[in-house]
Design a protein around this motif. Structure first.
Motif, mmCIF file in Angstrom:
data_model
loop_
_atom_site.group_PDB
_atom_site.id
_atom_site.type_symbol
_atom_site.label_atom_id
_atom_site.label_comp_id
_atom_site.label_asym_id
_atom_site.label_seq_id
_atom_site.Cartn_x
_atom_site.Cartn_y
_atom_site.Cartn_z
ATOM 1 N N VAL A 164 -33.910 -106.926 -36.908
ATOM 2 C CA VAL A 164 -32.565 -107.024 -37.536
ATOM 3 C C VAL A 164 -32.544 -106.111 -38.482
ATOM 4 O O VAL A 164 -31.511 -105.408 -39.017
ATOM 5 N N GLY A 165 -33.613 -106.263 -39.601
ATOM 6 C CA GLY A 165 -33.649 -105.525 -40.698
ATOM 7 C C GLY A 165 -33.625 -103.962 -40.221
ATOM 8 O O GLY A 165 -33.114 -102.895 -41.058
ATOM 9 N N ARG A 166 -34.479 -103.343 -39.610
ATOM 10 C CA ARG A 166 -34.760 -102.033 -39.108
ATOM 11 C C ARG A 166 -33.390 -101.521 -38.360
ATOM 12 O O ARG A 166 -33.002 -100.322 -38.746
ATOM 13 N N ILE A 167 -32.636 -102.266 -37.664
ATOM 14 C CA ILE A 167 -31.369 -102.107 -37.176
ATOM 15 C C ILE A 167 -30.260 -101.605 -38.163
ATOM 16 O O ILE A 167 -29.624 -100.650 -38.215
ATOM 17 N N VAL A 171 -28.418 -98.232 -39.096
ATOM 18 C CA VAL A 171 -26.889 -97.943 -39.295
ATOM 19 C C VAL A 171 -26.601 -97.707 -40.642
ATOM 20 O O VAL A 171 -25.739 -96.678 -40.677
ATOM 21 N N ALA A 172 -27.155 -98.304 -41.622
ATOM 22 C CA ALA A 172 -26.767 -97.730 -42.899
ATOM 23 C C ALA A 172 -27.070 -96.437 -43.297
ATOM 24 O O ALA A 172 -26.184 -95.351 -43.764
ATOM 25 N N LEU A 173 -28.148 -96.182 -42.932
ATOM 26 C CA LEU A 173 -28.667 -94.415 -43.076
ATOM 27 C C LEU A 173 -27.899 -93.523 -42.271
ATOM 28 O O LEU A 173 -27.623 -92.408 -42.358
ATOM 29 N N SER A 174 -27.235 -94.014 -41.170
ATOM 30 C CA SER A 174 -26.765 -93.203 -40.279
ATOM 31 C C SER A 174 -25.265 -92.758 -40.808
ATOM 32 O O SER A 174 -24.661 -91.856 -40.353
ATOM 33 N N GLY A 175 -24.830 -93.668 -41.762
ATOM 34 C CA GLY A 175 -23.378 -93.383 -42.432
ATOM 35 C C GLY A 175 -22.223 -93.942 -41.600
ATOM 36 O O GLY A 175 -21.185 -93.345 -41.938
ATOM 37 N N TYR A 176 -22.512 -94.857 -40.941
ATOM 38 C CA TYR A 176 -21.517 -95.486 -40.027
ATOM 39 C C TYR A 176 -21.339 -97.158 -40.365
ATOM 40 O O TYR A 176 -20.787 -97.905 -39.735
#
Length: 190
Positions: A164-167, A171-176
């Motif tokens: 859950v943390g990695r996902i 997502v946060a790093l992807s800019g979405y």
């Protein structure tokens, strides 16, 4: 789409005894998969027998990921007034394959593509972690039909929390983060 369920796309797990290989060249002769676990396991075995290793499995999954959900599907949903998309994902999507599991990753770029289409269509996404190591409910939608083994050890629970943390970080790093507005942390634990 990103977690295989036989009832959603039966042709992916079809027996050649039920349909002619000319109708479905990807049908199965011997072991017919019932879930993502047996799908991966069966195609890995077939790949080993053909001398191509995991490539047969990866090729079939990539074809499915690339064609099952299209930009046209997303536009149609937006035009119909849908505002949110619930996307089931497996714990292996960010490299969470546990020892002994047959799963392979590679879906994340297709998920990012969906985020882009959702943004372009003013849709929001709710991710749903549908699977956990050793199955959290024993259903095919957990990736592995059969026994529930998830809550029987701290290791599987901690692996899920880590996933859950990695996902979330990916997502946060992807800019979405503006598109992914919800996250179901585990589907139907038993």
């Amino acid at each position: 789409w990103l977690v295989l369920e036989r009832w959603i796309k039966p042709s992916m797990m079809e027996s050649c005894m039920e349909v002619s290989p000319s109708q479905n060249p990807n049908c199965f002769w011997d072991t017919v998969p019932m879930d993502q676990w047996t799908y991966c396991e069966t195609l890995k075995t077939m790949g080993e027998q053909q001398g191509v290793g995991d490539e047969l499995l990866i090729r079939r999954l990539r074809t499915h990921w690339n064609t099952w959900v299209t930009k046209s599907n997303i536009l149609t949903l937006a035009e119909a007034g849908i505002t949110h998309l619930r996307i089931p994902i497996g714990h292996w999507i960010c490299g969470g394959v546990q020892p002994g599991e047959p799963y392979v990753g590679g879906e994340f770029p297709y998920l990012l593509r969906l985020f882009r289409w959702a943004r372009e269509s003013n849709l929001q996404v709710w991710l749903d972690l549908h699977t956990a190591p050793k199955s959290q409910n024993g259903f095919d939608n957990s990736g592995h039909l059969g026994n529930i083994g998830w809550g029987l050890s701290e290791k599987t629970v901690f692996a899920t929390v880590d996933c859950v943390g990695r996902i979330s970080k990916a997502v946060a790093l992807s800019g979405y983060s503006d598109v992914v507005t919800g996250f179901g942390v585990l589907n139907e634990p038993g």
